[in-house]
Design a protein around this motif. Structure first.
Motif, PDB file in Angstrom:
ATOM      1  N   GLY A  29      -1.822   3.011  -1.511  1.00 57.08           N
ATOM      2  CA  GLY A  29      -0.810   3.691  -0.878  1.00 57.08           C
ATOM      3  C   GLY A  29       0.168   2.974  -1.011  1.00 57.08           C
ATOM      4  O   GLY A  29       0.625   1.747  -1.150  1.00 57.08           O
ATOM      5  N   HIS A  30       1.457   3.534  -0.594  1.00 56.44           N
ATOM      6  CA  HIS A  30       2.864   2.990  -0.422  1.00 56.44           C
ATOM      7  C   HIS A  30       3.823   3.330  -1.317  1.00 56.44           C
ATOM      8  O   HIS A  30       5.090   3.571  -1.160  1.00 56.44           O
ATOM      9  CB  HIS A  30       2.887   1.305  -0.478  1.00 56.44           C
ATOM     10  CG  HIS A  30       4.211   0.745  -0.205  1.00 56.44           C
ATOM     11  ND1 HIS A  30       4.715   1.106   1.096  1.00 56.44           N
ATOM     12  CD2 HIS A  30       4.773  -0.165  -0.785  1.00 56.44           C
ATOM     13  CE1 HIS A  30       5.859   0.275   1.106  1.00 56.44           C
ATOM     14  NE2 HIS A  30       6.009  -0.660  -0.054  1.00 56.44           N
ATOM     15  N   ILE A  31       3.555   3.663  -2.703  1.00 55.92           N
ATOM     16  CA  ILE A  31       4.477   4.013  -3.671  1.00 55.92           C
ATOM     17  C   ILE A  31       4.343   5.652  -3.853  1.00 55.92           C
ATOM     18  O   ILE A  31       3.465   6.184  -3.942  1.00 55.92           O
ATOM     19  CB  ILE A  31       4.104   3.537  -4.955  1.00 55.92           C
ATOM     20  CG1 ILE A  31       4.117   1.791  -5.017  1.00 55.92           C
ATOM     21  CG2 ILE A  31       5.075   3.909  -6.084  1.00 55.92           C
ATOM     22  CD1 ILE A  31       4.948   1.045  -4.472  1.00 55.92           C
ATOM     23  N   LEU A  82      -6.216   0.370   0.093  1.00 55.44           N
ATOM     24  CA  LEU A  82      -5.210  -0.493   0.620  1.00 55.44           C
ATOM     25  C   LEU A  82      -3.690  -0.201   0.442  1.00 55.44           C
ATOM     26  O   LEU A  82      -3.749   0.529  -0.326  1.00 55.44           O
ATOM     27  CB  LEU A  82      -5.351  -1.935  -0.370  1.00 55.44           C
ATOM     28  CG  LEU A  82      -4.460  -2.984  -0.291  1.00 55.44           C
ATOM     29  CD1 LEU A  82      -4.485  -3.608   0.730  1.00 55.44           C
ATOM     30  CD2 LEU A  82      -4.886  -3.999  -1.606  1.00 55.44           C
ATOM     31  N   HIS A  83      -2.867  -0.441   1.410  1.00 57.03           N
ATOM     32  CA  HIS A  83      -1.557   0.028   1.181  1.00 57.03           C
ATOM     33  C   HIS A  83      -0.756  -1.168   0.714  1.00 57.03           C
ATOM     34  O   HIS A  83      -0.468  -2.346   1.186  1.00 57.03           O
ATOM     35  CB  HIS A  83      -1.228   0.236   2.544  1.00 57.03           C
ATOM     36  CG  HIS A  83       0.224   0.932   2.714  1.00 57.03           C
ATOM     37  ND1 HIS A  83       0.521   2.348   2.417  1.00 57.03           N
ATOM     38  CD2 HIS A  83       1.322   0.565   2.994  1.00 57.03           C
ATOM     39  CE1 HIS A  83       1.686   2.804   2.465  1.00 57.03           C
ATOM     40  NE2 HIS A  83       2.263   1.790   2.683  1.00 57.03           N
ATOM     41  N   THR A  84      -0.365  -1.279  -0.530  1.00 63.23           N
ATOM     42  CA  THR A  84       0.122  -2.265  -1.209  1.00 63.23           C
ATOM     43  C   THR A  84       1.331  -1.824  -2.240  1.00 63.23           C
ATOM     44  O   THR A  84       1.213  -0.927  -2.724  1.00 63.23           O
ATOM     45  CB  THR A  84      -0.575  -3.180  -1.851  1.00 63.23           C
ATOM     46  OG1 THR A  84       0.052  -4.176  -2.670  1.00 63.23           O
ATOM     47  CG2 THR A  84      -1.410  -2.405  -2.874  1.00 63.23           C
ATOM     48  N   ALA A 111      -2.084   9.578   0.508  1.00 63.48           N
ATOM     49  CA  ALA A 111      -1.408   8.428   1.152  1.00 63.48           C
ATOM     50  C   ALA A 111      -0.022   8.811   1.482  1.00 63.48           C
ATOM     51  O   ALA A 111       0.712   9.589   1.108  1.00 63.48           O
ATOM     52  CB  ALA A 111      -1.324   7.302   0.293  1.00 63.48           C
ATOM     53  N   ASP A 112       0.610   8.095   2.515  1.00 64.37           N
ATOM     54  CA  ASP A 112       2.446   8.246   2.825  1.00 64.37           C
ATOM     55  C   ASP A 112       2.459   9.585   3.151  1.00 64.37           C
ATOM     56  O   ASP A 112       3.353  10.267   2.422  1.00 64.37           O
ATOM     57  CB  ASP A 112       3.078   7.864   1.361  1.00 64.37           C
ATOM     58  CG  ASP A 112       2.673   6.264   0.884  1.00 64.37           C
ATOM     59  OD1 ASP A 112       3.514   5.596   1.665  1.00 64.37           O
ATOM     60  OD2 ASP A 112       1.907   6.207   0.088  1.00 64.37           O
ATOM     61  N   LEU A 113       1.829  10.140   4.148  1.00 68.06           N
ATOM     62  CA  LEU A 113       2.069  11.456   4.775  1.00 68.06           C
ATOM     63  C   LEU A 113       3.388  11.252   5.640  1.00 68.06           C
ATOM     64  O   LEU A 113       4.004  12.398   5.704  1.00 68.06           O
ATOM     65  CB  LEU A 113       1.052  11.619   5.717  1.00 68.06           C
ATOM     66  CG  LEU A 113      -0.313  12.332   4.931  1.00 68.06           C
ATOM     67  CD1 LEU A 113      -0.875  11.163   3.729  1.00 68.06           C
ATOM     68  CD2 LEU A 113      -1.486  12.668   6.031  1.00 68.06           C
ATOM     69  N   GLY A 121      -2.434   4.760   4.294  1.00 67.59           N
ATOM     70  CA  GLY A 121      -1.586   4.424   5.072  1.00 67.59           C
ATOM     71  C   GLY A 121      -0.124   5.097   5.093  1.00 67.59           C
ATOM     72  O   GLY A 121      -0.272   5.737   4.230  1.00 67.59           O
ATOM     73  N   ASP A 122       0.606   4.813   6.064  1.00 66.15           N
ATOM     74  CA  ASP A 122       1.853   5.401   6.465  1.00 66.15           C
ATOM     75  C   ASP A 122       1.584   6.777   6.512  1.00 66.15           C
ATOM     76  O   ASP A 122       2.003   7.715   5.935  1.00 66.15           O
ATOM     77  CB  ASP A 122       2.827   5.240   5.052  1.00 66.15           C
ATOM     78  CG  ASP A 122       3.566   4.065   5.143  1.00 66.15           C
ATOM     79  OD1 ASP A 122       3.132   2.960   6.042  1.00 66.15           O
ATOM     80  OD2 ASP A 122       4.496   3.872   4.321  1.00 66.15           O
ATOM     81  N   ILE A 123       0.639   7.039   7.464  1.00 65.10           N
ATOM     82  CA  ILE A 123       0.202   8.542   7.900  1.00 65.10           C
ATOM     83  C   ILE A 123       1.350   8.887   8.900  1.00 65.10           C
ATOM     84  O   ILE A 123       1.496   9.987   8.501  1.00 65.10           O
ATOM     85  CB  ILE A 123      -1.202   8.324   8.670  1.00 65.10           C
ATOM     86  CG1 ILE A 123      -2.439   7.848   7.670  1.00 65.10           C
ATOM     87  CG2 ILE A 123      -1.562   9.440   9.094  1.00 65.10           C
ATOM     88  CD1 ILE A 123      -3.470   7.097   8.413  1.00 65.10           C
ATOM     89  N   GLY A 152      -0.547   1.414   7.101  1.00 66.97           N
ATOM     90  CA  GLY A 152       0.457   0.636   6.269  1.00 66.97           C
ATOM     91  C   GLY A 152       1.729  -0.101   7.055  1.00 66.97           C
ATOM     92  O   GLY A 152       1.763  -0.016   8.203  1.00 66.97           O
ATOM     93  N   ASN A 153       2.676  -0.339   6.104  1.00 70.28           N
ATOM     94  CA  ASN A 153       4.335  -0.775   6.913  1.00 70.28           C
ATOM     95  C   ASN A 153       4.702   0.082   8.131  1.00 70.28           C
ATOM     96  O   ASN A 153       5.325  -0.288   9.027  1.00 70.28           O
ATOM     97  CB  ASN A 153       5.006  -1.312   5.971  1.00 70.28           C
ATOM     98  CG  ASN A 153       5.432  -0.333   5.087  1.00 70.28           C
ATOM     99  OD1 ASN A 153       4.728   0.359   4.315  1.00 70.28           O
ATOM    100  ND2 ASN A 153       6.648   0.222   5.086  1.00 70.28           N
ATOM    101  N   HIS A 154       4.682   1.464   7.908  1.00 67.81           N
ATOM    102  CA  HIS A 154       5.158   2.309   8.678  1.00 67.81           C
ATOM    103  C   HIS A 154       4.381   2.549   9.917  1.00 67.81           C
ATOM    104  O   HIS A 154       5.035   2.538  11.213  1.00 67.81           O
ATOM    105  CB  HIS A 154       5.645   3.534   8.093  1.00 67.81           C
ATOM    106  CG  HIS A 154       6.876   3.553   7.333  1.00 67.81           C
ATOM    107  ND1 HIS A 154       8.016   3.868   8.057  1.00 67.81           N
ATOM    108  CD2 HIS A 154       7.239   3.270   6.183  1.00 67.81           C
ATOM    109  CE1 HIS A 154       9.133   4.046   7.088  1.00 67.81           C
ATOM    110  NE2 HIS A 154       8.654   3.416   6.000  1.00 67.81           N
ATOM    111  N   ASP A 155       3.065   2.494   9.988  1.00 64.57           N
ATOM    112  CA  ASP A 155       2.224   2.950  11.096  1.00 64.57           C
ATOM    113  C   ASP A 155       1.608   1.785  11.797  1.00 64.57           C
ATOM    114  O   ASP A 155       0.731   1.676  12.673  1.00 64.57           O
ATOM    115  CB  ASP A 155       1.380   4.133  11.156  1.00 64.57           C
ATOM    116  CG  ASP A 155       0.701   3.900   9.549  1.00 64.57           C
ATOM    117  OD1 ASP A 155       0.656   3.192   8.948  1.00 64.57           O
ATOM    118  OD2 ASP A 155       0.267   5.326   9.236  1.00 64.57           O
TER     119      ASP A 155
HETATM  120 MN    MN Z   1       4.610   2.193   2.727  1.00 64.63          MN
END
Ligand code: MN
Length: 427
Positions: free
Chosen positions: A192-194, A160-162, A7-9, A56-58, A91-94
């Motif tokens: 993902g996310h943290i 899930l991205h949370t 996650a979070d790449l 998420g946030d790839i 996620g929130n970024h992508d």
């Molecule tokens: Mn995020």
């Protein structure tokens, strides 16, 4: 069955807050995100995993970063020949990324919709993967609540991205409680996310944040990577997880207690030993030094901060610059109490008592009045345009809006003035 959960790449994200100076390994750090991603792909291939989960946030932004998307698609396609499927949520970024939503991927890559939760079944493996992407950059919906119930007889995964109910330093997107996750009866929640790895719950179900793939700044310190998950069925599902480091650049904070440090050479020895203990030949180790404690030469440290940093950098790096880098020295030492003997010896302190008192009074007033303190810093902002870019290299991301940081700077200024007043001939 086994799979890798990452996650979070934040592929191709810019660096933040790395001090600029001659010879600093910017290029190596800039490329680190891609190298880490390629290590992830290699790990999928060499361990012959059944599938890859991307929580998420790839990508880092929703702009039209065409090259990054092509790069991503090209490497995910390498997994197709090995029969490895990829499941991804945004996620929130992508979220809402134009190019991702145009689906430039080979058919082994499955991107979950943002309009509703979907389920992918892999009958061959007996797996069901449930997921939903964020819709925009500030996802407020509780996505977890809308996920379907587990499919009986299959190994059920929620992707899930949370932020769950919130984590320090991370915005609360797609908020949900642990109970919202438990109620679906899944076996594994791939979150993902943290950016800090966290095993939220070890079993029934296992809930895990793998952390970011590559730390991008000092607040993302330690070994970053992805999680290998192995599942066996022995009357019930047995899950084992293992952190696989993927990072190419590893950030560390090294705290040095200055309390009984007598000479610069003592400090140097301590720093060299401390940095050597962090060396790992697999990665470039980037170290931030934190000098702490009450210290007899606190004033000198404040007044000569830049020189000290350069000197330590030269001394610690002469042989190891390929594996070791001193990023920055942060001086958080405090002066000895005023009833302690004056470490500078002599000097008529009464002569200075008035301006000294003024300095401390002004500082005390600013400390008690955050609005006034903010106003002082506001006045520095036009300096950036007046002085041009070079004077502020590496300082573009100073946290002018953080009270804690403003107060730290205020204390440094107070001590610097005190040192100059005590020792007007020095530098
Ligand atoms: Mn995020």
């Amino acid at each position: 069955m086994n799979f890798i959960h990452a996650a979070d790449l934040h592929l191709d994200a810019p660096l933040k807050g790395l001090a600029r100076y001659e010879g600093a390994p910017h290029e190596r750090i800039r490329q680190a995100g891609r190298v880490a991603f390629e290590r992830l792909i290699e790990a999928c291939l060499s361990r012959q995993v059944d599938f890859l989960l991307l929580a998420g946030d790839i990508l880092d932004g929703s702009g039209r970063d065409f090259n990054t998307v092509l790069y991503l698609a090209r490497h995910l396609q390498r997994l197709k020949a090995a029969g490895i499927e990829v499941f991804a949520v945004l996620g929130n970024h992508d979220a809402g990324h134009d190019l991702l939503q145009a689906n430039p991927f080979s058919d082994n890559v499955h991107l979950f919709s943002s309009s509703r939760a979907q389920t992918h079944r892999m009958e061959r493996l007996g797996v069901a993967i449930h997921g939903q992407s964020h819709e925009g950059r500030g996802e407020k919906r509780n996505l977890a609540a809308g996920y379907p119930a587990a499919i009986p007889g299959l190994f059920n995964i929620g992707l899930l991205h949370t932020a769950l109910t919130g984590r320090a330093g991370h915005e609360s997107y797609a908020p949900c409680t642990e109970q919202d996750l438990l109620m679906h009866g899944y076996h594994y929640w791939a979150l993902g996310h943290i950016h800090q790895r966290e095993l939220v719950r070890p079993h029934d179900p296992m809930i895990l944040f793998p952390g970011t793939l590559q730390g991008r700044h000092i607040r993302e310190s330690g070994a970053k990577g992805a999680t290998l998950v192995e599942v066996a069925f022995e009357g019930d599902f047995r899950i084992q997880e293992q952190h696989l480091p993927m990072d190419q650049v590893r950030w560390h904070i090294l705290e040095i207690d200055m309390e009984r440090m007598e000479t610069f050479n003592d400090l140097l020895d301590r720093v060299v030993d401390g940095m050597e203990s962090l060396v790992n030949p697999e990665v470039l180790t980037v170290v931030r030094l934190l000098l702490k404690g009450r210290c007899a030469w606190q004033g000198q440290l404040v007044a000569r901060g830049m020189e000290l940093e350069q000197e330590l950098r030269v001394q610690t790096m002469n042989t190891r610059s390929d594996v070791l880098w001193l990023e920055r020295v942060i001086n958080q030492t405090e002066p000895l109490r005023s009833d302690a003997p004056d470490p500078w010896g002599g000097g008529d302190r009464s002569m200075m008592s008035d301006p000294m008192t003024m300095v401390h009074q002004m500082a005390a007033e600013l400390r008690e009045d955050p609005v006034a303190l903010n106003a002082v810093f506001e006045r520095f902002k036009p300096l950036r345009s007046l002085l041009g870019g070079t004077a502020f290299h590496g300082m573009e991301h100073l946290p002018f809006h953080e009270d804690q940081w403003l107060n730290d700077v205020l204390r440094q200024a107070e001590w610097l003035l005190e040192e100059r007043l005590r020792n007007p001939g020095g530098r």
